[in-house]
Each structure stands twice: as structure tokens, then as C-alpha cells.
Motif scaffolding. Sequence first.
Motif, PDB file in Angstrom:
ATOM      1  N   LEU A 101       0.605  -1.459  -0.323  1.00  0.00           N
ATOM      2  CA  LEU A 101       0.341   0.298   0.279  1.00  0.00           C
ATOM      3  C   LEU A 101       0.710   1.412  -0.215  1.00  0.00           C
ATOM      4  CD1 LEU A 101      -2.533  -1.393   2.941  1.00  0.00           C
ATOM      5  CD2 LEU A 101      -3.053  -0.824  -0.003  1.00  0.00           C
ATOM      6  N   LYS A 102       2.090   0.867   0.284  1.00  0.00           N
ATOM      7  CA  LYS A 102       3.072   2.136   0.061  1.00  0.00           C
ATOM      8  C   LYS A 102       3.920   2.108  -1.165  1.00  0.00           C
ATOM      9  CE  LYS A 102       4.771   2.020   5.405  1.00  0.00           C
ATOM     10  NZ  LYS A 102       6.080   2.200   5.965  1.00  0.00           N
ATOM     11  N   ASN A 103       3.718   1.297  -2.138  1.00  0.00           N
ATOM     12  CA  ASN A 103       3.790   1.462  -3.175  1.00  0.00           C
ATOM     13  C   ASN A 103       2.748   2.129  -3.732  1.00  0.00           C
ATOM     14  OD1 ASN A 103       5.046   0.760  -5.634  1.00  0.00           O
ATOM     15  ND2 ASN A 103       5.408  -1.283  -5.085  1.00  0.00           N
ATOM     16  N   LEU A 107      -0.067   1.111  -6.468  1.00  0.00           N
ATOM     17  CA  LEU A 107      -1.561   1.253  -5.829  1.00  0.00           C
ATOM     18  C   LEU A 107      -2.365   2.613  -7.046  1.00  0.00           C
ATOM     19  CD1 LEU A 107      -1.236   3.639  -2.616  1.00  0.00           C
ATOM     20  CD2 LEU A 107      -2.155   1.688  -3.029  1.00  0.00           C
ATOM     21  N   THR A 108      -1.452   2.497  -8.190  1.00  0.00           N
ATOM     22  CA  THR A 108      -2.201   3.504  -9.454  1.00  0.00           C
ATOM     23  C   THR A 108      -3.175   2.098 -10.566  1.00  0.00           C
ATOM     24  OG1 THR A 108      -0.325   5.410  -9.956  1.00  0.00           O
ATOM     25  CG2 THR A 108      -1.585   4.550 -11.655  1.00  0.00           C
ATOM     26  N   LEU A 109      -2.041   1.036  -9.967  1.00  0.00           N
ATOM     27  CA  LEU A 109      -2.586   0.236 -11.345  1.00  0.00           C
ATOM     28  C   LEU A 109      -3.538  -0.776 -10.059  1.00  0.00           C
ATOM     29  CD1 LEU A 109      -1.875  -2.137 -12.939  1.00  0.00           C
ATOM     30  CD2 LEU A 109       0.151  -3.785 -11.787  1.00  0.00           C
ATOM     31  N   TRP A 110      -3.993  -0.469  -8.847  1.00  0.00           N
ATOM     32  CA  TRP A 110      -4.725  -1.890  -8.107  1.00  0.00           C
ATOM     33  C   TRP A 110      -6.116  -0.454  -8.261  1.00  0.00           C
ATOM     34  CZ3 TRP A 110      -6.184  -0.542  -2.419  1.00  0.00           C
ATOM     35  CH2 TRP A 110      -7.339  -1.677  -2.152  1.00  0.00           C
ATOM     36  N   SER A 111      -5.952   0.989  -7.997  1.00  0.00           N
ATOM     37  CA  SER A 111      -6.887   1.754  -9.087  1.00  0.00           C
ATOM     38  C   SER A 111      -8.008   1.888 -10.164  1.00  0.00           C
ATOM     39  CB  SER A 111      -6.431   2.887  -8.539  1.00  0.00           C
ATOM     40  OG  SER A 111      -5.984   2.972  -7.679  1.00  0.00           O
ATOM     41  N   GLY A 112      -7.092   1.574 -10.775  1.00  0.00           N
ATOM     42  CA  GLY A 112      -7.324   1.317 -12.543  1.00  0.00           C
ATOM     43  C   GLY A 112      -8.160  -0.621 -13.113  1.00  0.00           C
TER      44      GLY A 112
END
Length: 523
Positions: A101-103, A107-112
Motif C-alpha cells: 500500500l506504500k507503493n 496503488l495506481t494499478l490497483w485503482s485502475g
Amino acid sequence: MKPGSMHNPVSPQPPRKTTPPTSGTPTSRGKLTGLQGRPFGDESKVIPFDKAKVLLQDSSGPSMPPLDNTEHPTLDGVETKKPLESAEVPIPEQQGFLPVLKNRAFLTLWSGQVFSQLADKVYLVLMIALIASRFQQDDQPISGWVSSTMIASTIPAILFGSIAGVYVDRWSKKGVLVATNLLRGLLVFSLPVMLWAVKDWAPWGETPVGFALMLVITFLVSTLTQFFAPAEQSVMPLLVEKENLLSANSLYTTTMMASVIIGFAVGEPLLALADQLFSGLGVMDLGKELVVGGGYAIAGLLLLLLKTGEVPVDKTIERPHVFADIKDGLNYLGKQAHVRAALIQLVILFSVFAALSVLAVRLAEVMPEIKSSQFGFLLAAGGLGMAMGATLLGNFGQRISNNRLALYGSTGVAAALSALAFTYTHFWPSFGCLALVGFFAAAIGIPMQTTIQQETPEDMRGKVFGLQNNAVNIALSLPLVLAGIGESALGLKVVFLCLSAIVLGGGALTWYITRDGIAETEV
């Protein structure tokens, strides 16, 4: 350092014999020379360092900078930091979801992924809603229309899964992620305009032109998904440290299962609410398409911010034929026992879940507590269990090898299915068994997916994940036919026991294939 704790390349120097200094006892500096004006002792030797940063500390002089990979003298009495072990998967300093979660890139990939997955799941609800409002007659069942839509969505997965993986290796993975989402959004946005344009056209035989157009759009959306899936799996190891991949995949799986539950549970009321909101703004009958297409579009825009660190593809290099690349992927799977075993486990797991999705309707019929139309509660139990298992794995799974996790998971799934064979006529015991199936399935799917990512080189990931996507989609298709036939001929009890035996056999086969690797990790 204990013998065997660091796997360095073979060094031309013989092993150095040292006597560790007594903790807390200062050593004499009189024997040292050559460093800050101090003489060396006669027993100083050189030792090789492989990828290890050594920080020399001196209590009286200024701190020394880290040494590089060249040979350096041993400094008797000077405390040094322990070199980093070059193990295949180092143990992370921080375990669980926190490092992931600090990465920011992840986080960008996960949000997408969140928006893309939700759009995927609500897309089927959108198709059903359009069929019910535009094409279905009052005295006509909807199942035939929905089956045609499912077939249009499945064909590209079988035809293009492997080919898409090859092109993912040749193209920018970020470009594939962005383009596939934006194009899927554009197709969904264009759907109401196309349906309006052909509403007065004569049907093709018994098929309305508008419905045929919906099938074409569904086919194209599914085709783009075949490129998105291997690109998403291939880019994750570029963003996440190897030791944190298990947590990243756990978070990915949790999101996927949540999107399944949310998409099917609230998809219909969400689309109805969107229609009401947009009708109040004077935009009639466009709310559903704007919600689904907007999900894809938001995912594509978020992924524009992704920084993958990919090396630009040299377009001047002549590429082999697509089928030659697919053959390379098959040859790689043939040589890599761990990756092959992981793929077998995933195929078996998805086959079992596909069979359960078919049998859930029959299960609901034989349970007096619920109606047959409420079979979604049973599917939600499996999703809930898998989400719980993924959360537990993401926090504590790094302490156990991937192969052993899969063995435990196979045993647990087999036991839960066996218990279901004797309790399937009652809702709550069956709900608990299906939740356990999902819980232990997480211990199979997540570690096996992580194994494939960890052990597949970057230039082969697209091919391997394309083949995986192809195999999994075939595995999802066959049980849709066989499960219903088996239940009619043998009954639910026998079918559940057969599924239990298949899972247990797959776990045993995988353990047998990878047993040498398990033994090495435990030495």
C-alpha cells in the motif's frame, strides 16, 4: 554468519576463517594499518563480496562510505553489517499489505483494476437489462438471450487468449492497459447510439439487428479483455518487489472477489439509479451505459499515470511468427516444473468454481430455506471465504512456501467439498462449506499465481499469462456443460465427491512435481 546462509558465486579465494569478536569487548587497533593511519595485522586477508553492502564503522574516526563489489581487506575488530543474502525470495522487513500500500505505482494499478473489474461485472448486468427492455417478449424466457451473450463473450477468450499474450510481450504493457480500457469504454458509450440507429431495421431471420449488434459489441469488449488480462499480470512484477508479490496478489484477489459480489449484488439497482438520475437531467435511457463505460474510461485515465519502468521496445528487431512465440511459451512451461504445476492447479481450481456456479442453482432448489432464484447467496459465500483467505494470506502467507500453501489449500478445499456432499440439503451448513471452499481456494490460487510471476522472466510473461488465460477460459467453459449432465445422471452428492477427489489429486500431483523445490526451501 552461519555456513550456508548466503549463496555467493564460487570465489577463487579459499573460505576465510574468522573468530567473531566478543560482544561489548573493544578490540585493539594497534594491529591495523593502511586505513586512517592504522597498521594492518599479519593475518589480514581478502574476501569476496557479492551484492553485499558493507558499512565500516569506527568509534573515533569519521564513518566510512559503503564499499563496492571489489575485494577489500578484512579489518580485525571493526564491526561490519551482515551482507544481504541472495536468496530467491528474501523475507521482507515489513510483511502484510503495508509495503504494497506504500507503493504508489501499485496503488495506481490497483485503482485502475477496481474500476475495470467493476465495469466487467456490471457489463453482463447491463446486457441483461437491455435484453429485457428491448428484445424479450412477455411470454419468452430470457435464458436463451443471455446464453447467446455469454457465448459471444467466451469465444474470444478461447480464440485469442494465447495470441494476445504474445503481443503483450511485444508492446508496451502500460499502453495495452490504457488502450484496452479506453476502447472498451468507447464501445459501451457507442452502444445506445448504435441501437437507436438500427431500431427500425428489419430483423435478420428471427434475430433483431439491435441484438446482433449487441453480440458484436460484446465480442469486441471480450477481445480487448484478453489483451488487458495478461498485461495486468505481467506488469505487476515490474512494480512490486518479489518478496511482496504474495501480498499484492492477495489484494488483487480480494478486489476481484469484492467486484464479483458488488457487481452482481448491486449492479441492477445501481444501473436503475443511474437511469433515474440522468433522466432527471434530460438524458433519457443513457444512465446504464454511462456507468459501465465510465468505469472503463476512469480505469484507462488512472492507468495513464502508471510508471512501469519498462524498457522501450526496439521496433527494428525482426520478430518471429506469432505461433512460434506461442510454441516458445509452451516449451518454457514444459521445462519449468514449478510454473507448469502452478498452471495445473489454477486450471483445476477454476474448473471447480465453474462447476459450482452451475450447481448453485440446483443447490438452491433442494434447500427449503431459500428460493432457487436466491442461489446468489451461495455464490457469495464462496466469494466471502476467498476474500477472507486472501486477507489472511496477504498478512501472514510469506512465512510458508507457495507450494506448501497450495498443498494445504487443496486438502482444505477437498475436505469442504466432501462435507458439502453430506450437508447440501440445508442452507447454513452448505453456506459454511462453500465459505470454506473459498477460504482454502485462496491458498491455492494466490500462491500459484505468485509462483508464475516470480519464476517467469519478463520477456516470457505475456506468452505464459496468455496461455494461462487461454487454459483457464477453456477450463471455465467445459464444466458449464459437464456439471449439469453429471448432476442429472449421478446426483449432487456424487458430483461433489468427484470434485473433491479432483482437487485432492491436483494438489498431490503438484506436490509431486515440485517436491524437490519444497525440500530445498526447508533445508
